[in-house]
Design a protein around this motif. Structure first.
Motif, PDB file in Angstrom:
ATOM      1  N   MET A 127       0.844  -1.181   0.000  1.00 28.24           N
ATOM      2  CA  MET A 127       0.000   0.000   0.000  1.00 28.24           C
ATOM      3  C   MET A 127       0.890   1.245   0.000  1.00 28.24           C
ATOM      4  O   MET A 127       1.905   1.285   0.698  1.00 28.24           O
ATOM      5  N   ASP A 128       0.491   2.243  -0.731  1.00 29.97           N
ATOM      6  CA  ASP A 128       1.214   3.509  -0.794  1.00 29.97           C
ATOM      7  C   ASP A 128       0.715   4.425   0.326  1.00 29.97           C
ATOM      8  O   ASP A 128      -0.258   5.148   0.150  1.00 29.97           O
ATOM      9  N   LEU A 129       1.389   4.364   1.481  1.00 28.84           N
ATOM     10  CA  LEU A 129       0.967   5.165   2.630  1.00 28.84           C
ATOM     11  C   LEU A 129       1.094   6.659   2.371  1.00 28.84           C
ATOM     12  O   LEU A 129       0.296   7.450   2.889  1.00 28.84           O
ATOM     13  N   LYS A 130       2.065   7.060   1.577  1.00 28.00           N
ATOM     14  CA  LYS A 130       2.216   8.494   1.280  1.00 28.00           C
ATOM     15  C   LYS A 130       0.960   9.072   0.637  1.00 28.00           C
ATOM     16  O   LYS A 130       0.636  10.231   0.856  1.00 28.00           O
ATOM     17  N   SER A 131       0.258   8.249  -0.117  1.00 31.33           N
ATOM     18  CA  SER A 131      -0.959   8.739  -0.772  1.00 31.33           C
ATOM     19  C   SER A 131      -2.073   9.021   0.241  1.00 31.33           C
ATOM     20  O   SER A 131      -3.050   9.701  -0.093  1.00 31.33           O
ATOM     21  N   LEU A 132      -1.929   8.500   1.457  1.00 31.55           N
ATOM     22  CA  LEU A 132      -2.940   8.729   2.501  1.00 31.55           C
ATOM     23  C   LEU A 132      -2.555   9.864   3.445  1.00 31.55           C
ATOM     24  O   LEU A 132      -3.289  10.150   4.393  1.00 31.55           O
ATOM     25  N   THR A 136      -5.597  12.192   7.664  1.00 33.83           N
ATOM     26  CA  THR A 136      -6.166  11.518   6.497  1.00 33.83           C
ATOM     27  C   THR A 136      -5.817  10.028   6.488  1.00 33.83           C
ATOM     28  O   THR A 136      -6.589   9.216   5.976  1.00 33.83           O
ATOM     29  N   LEU A 137      -4.679   9.663   7.058  1.00 33.22           N
ATOM     30  CA  LEU A 137      -4.322   8.252   7.238  1.00 33.22           C
ATOM     31  C   LEU A 137      -5.184   7.632   8.333  1.00 33.22           C
ATOM     32  O   LEU A 137      -5.712   6.529   8.171  1.00 33.22           O
ATOM     33  N   LEU A 138      -5.341   8.340   9.438  1.00 30.82           N
ATOM     34  CA  LEU A 138      -6.103   7.818  10.578  1.00 30.82           C
ATOM     35  C   LEU A 138      -7.566   7.540  10.224  1.00 30.82           C
ATOM     36  O   LEU A 138      -8.163   6.608  10.753  1.00 30.82           O
ATOM     37  N   ARG A 139      -8.133   8.333   9.344  1.00 31.48           N
ATOM     38  CA  ARG A 139      -9.560   8.154   9.013  1.00 31.48           C
ATOM     39  C   ARG A 139      -9.797   7.042   8.004  1.00 31.48           C
ATOM     40  O   ARG A 139     -10.936   6.673   7.719  1.00 31.48           O
ATOM     41  N   ASN A 140      -8.729   6.474   7.449  1.00 35.20           N
ATOM     42  CA  ASN A 140      -8.827   5.430   6.446  1.00 35.20           C
ATOM     43  C   ASN A 140      -8.611   4.074   7.122  1.00 35.20           C
ATOM     44  O   ASN A 140      -7.468   3.731   7.459  1.00 35.20           O
ATOM     45  N   PRO A 141      -9.682   3.290   7.350  1.00 36.31           N
ATOM     46  CA  PRO A 141      -9.532   2.033   8.092  1.00 36.31           C
ATOM     47  C   PRO A 141      -8.504   1.081   7.495  1.00 36.31           C
ATOM     48  O   PRO A 141      -7.704   0.490   8.221  1.00 36.31           O
ATOM     49  N   GLU A 142      -8.487   0.939   6.180  1.00 26.89           N
ATOM     50  CA  GLU A 142      -7.544   0.030   5.537  1.00 26.89           C
ATOM     51  C   GLU A 142      -6.106   0.537   5.709  1.00 26.89           C
ATOM     52  O   GLU A 142      -5.193  -0.232   6.009  1.00 26.89           O
ATOM     53  N   THR A 166      -0.878   0.237   8.364  1.00 33.19           N
ATOM     54  CA  THR A 166       0.203   0.909   9.087  1.00 33.19           C
ATOM     55  C   THR A 166       0.590   0.139  10.345  1.00 33.19           C
ATOM     56  O   THR A 166       1.775  -0.116  10.592  1.00 33.19           O
ATOM     57  N   ILE A 167      -0.410  -0.258  11.123  1.00 33.09           N
ATOM     58  CA  ILE A 167      -0.142  -1.013  12.352  1.00 33.09           C
ATOM     59  C   ILE A 167       0.474  -2.370  12.010  1.00 33.09           C
ATOM     60  O   ILE A 167       1.449  -2.794  12.638  1.00 33.09           O
ATOM     61  N   ASP A 168      -0.064  -3.033  11.007  1.00 30.18           N
ATOM     62  CA  ASP A 168       0.475  -4.341  10.607  1.00 30.18           C
ATOM     63  C   ASP A 168       1.917  -4.228  10.096  1.00 30.18           C
ATOM     64  O   ASP A 168       2.763  -5.062  10.433  1.00 30.18           O
ATOM     65  N   ALA A 169       2.204  -3.203   9.306  1.00 32.31           N
ATOM     66  CA  ALA A 169       3.552  -3.028   8.763  1.00 32.31           C
ATOM     67  C   ALA A 169       4.558  -2.736   9.874  1.00 32.31           C
ATOM     68  O   ALA A 169       5.676  -3.274   9.871  1.00 32.31           O
ATOM     69  N   MET A 170       4.157  -1.915  10.835  1.00 27.95           N
ATOM     70  CA  MET A 170       5.056  -1.633  11.966  1.00 27.95           C
ATOM     71  C   MET A 170       5.263  -2.902  12.786  1.00 27.95           C
ATOM     72  O   MET A 170       6.386  -3.212  13.181  1.00 27.95           O
ATOM     73  N   TYR A 171       4.184  -3.624  13.019  1.00 29.30           N
ATOM     74  CA  TYR A 171       4.277  -4.877  13.776  1.00 29.30           C
ATOM     75  C   TYR A 171       5.295  -5.834  13.145  1.00 29.30           C
ATOM     76  O   TYR A 171       6.146  -6.396  13.833  1.00 29.30           O
ATOM     77  N   GLU A 172       5.194  -6.023  11.833  1.00 23.77           N
ATOM     78  CA  GLU A 172       6.101  -6.948  11.143  1.00 23.77           C
ATOM     79  C   GLU A 172       7.566  -6.583  11.364  1.00 23.77           C
ATOM     80  O   GLU A 172       8.419  -7.462  11.491  1.00 23.77           O
ATOM     81  N   GLN A 173       7.842  -5.285  11.423  1.00 26.99           N
ATOM     82  CA  GLN A 173       9.241  -4.855  11.550  1.00 26.99           C
ATOM     83  C   GLN A 173       9.757  -4.872  12.985  1.00 26.99           C
ATOM     84  O   GLN A 173      10.955  -5.030  13.201  1.00 26.99           O
ATOM     85  N   VAL A 174       8.867  -4.712  13.972  1.00 28.44           N
ATOM     86  CA  VAL A 174       9.344  -4.643  15.364  1.00 28.44           C
ATOM     87  C   VAL A 174       9.102  -5.925  16.155  1.00 28.44           C
ATOM     88  O   VAL A 174       9.680  -6.099  17.225  1.00 28.44           O
ATOM     89  N   ALA A 175       8.293  -6.829  15.649  1.00 27.19           N
ATOM     90  CA  ALA A 175       7.999  -8.066  16.379  1.00 27.19           C
ATOM     91  C   ALA A 175       9.254  -8.837  16.776  1.00 27.19           C
ATOM     92  O   ALA A 175       9.322  -9.365  17.896  1.00 27.19           O
TER      93      ALA A 175
END
Length: 171
Positions: free
Chosen positions: A1-6, A25-31, A36-45
């Motif tokens: 996903m292109d987070l910059k676009s959000l 604008t990122l926070l209001r977009n559920p997907e 974002t949370i999943d991507a951070m999780y993958e990197q810090v787990a």
């Protein structure tokens, strides 16, 4: 996903010449938020975190769901006077003055592993102050997680060299 676009760019905010990266604008977009949370999780787990420290206030928005996903506790780093029990406190420099952050003295169990999370790293001052707070507790700072990194401000240089830094988006 292109987070910059959000993420919305707001020119000349809070003053002329600054481009503010607006995450509302990122926070209001559920997907986008879930991604974002999943991507951070993958990197810090792999860091095996016991606690996530969220820096007031936008660090709370990302730190709390990340802590749940990591099966870790969440601890807020707050502005002065917001925490009711005994605190550790650190004053740090801003562009025009100083600020202070606080953390409960009894926030962590001994020898725990702590991840610091915020929405953005700019100059690194706030994150560096939070690292000092974690150090005061005697726990191990095992990583930093940011949604956005403003690379031109070189905030990484102000953080402990040996601690991993994750940033999902760079400008």
């Amino acid at each position: 996903m292109d987070l910059k676009s959000l993420i919305r760019d707001i020119p000349d905010f809070p003053k002329p010449g600054i481009v503010f990266r607006d995450i509302t604008t990122l926070l209001r977009n559920p997907e986008g938020l879930r991604y974002t949370i999943d991507a951070m999780y993958e990197q810090v787990a792999p860091l095996s975190v016991d606690y996530v420290v969220g820096i007031e206030s936008r660090g709370f928005m990302f730190g709390t769901p990340l802590a749940c996903k990591l099966d870790a506790g969440f601890v807020p780093a707050r502005k002065p006077g917001k925490l009711p029990a005994a605190v550790h406190s650190v004053e740090y420099q801003l562009e025009y003055g100083t600020d202070r952050l606080e953390l409960h003295q009894d926030a962590f169990h001994p020898s725990c592993r702590v991840l610091v999370v915020d929405d953005v790293i700019a100059t690194g001052g706030t994150a560096a102050a939070t690292a000092q707070l974690v150090e005061q507790t005697g726990c191990d700072l095992v990583g930093f997680g940011f949604i956005i990194e403003l690379t031109g401000l070189e905030g990484r240089k102000n953080l402990p060299e040996e601690v991993p830094i994750v940033s999902l988006i760079q400008y």
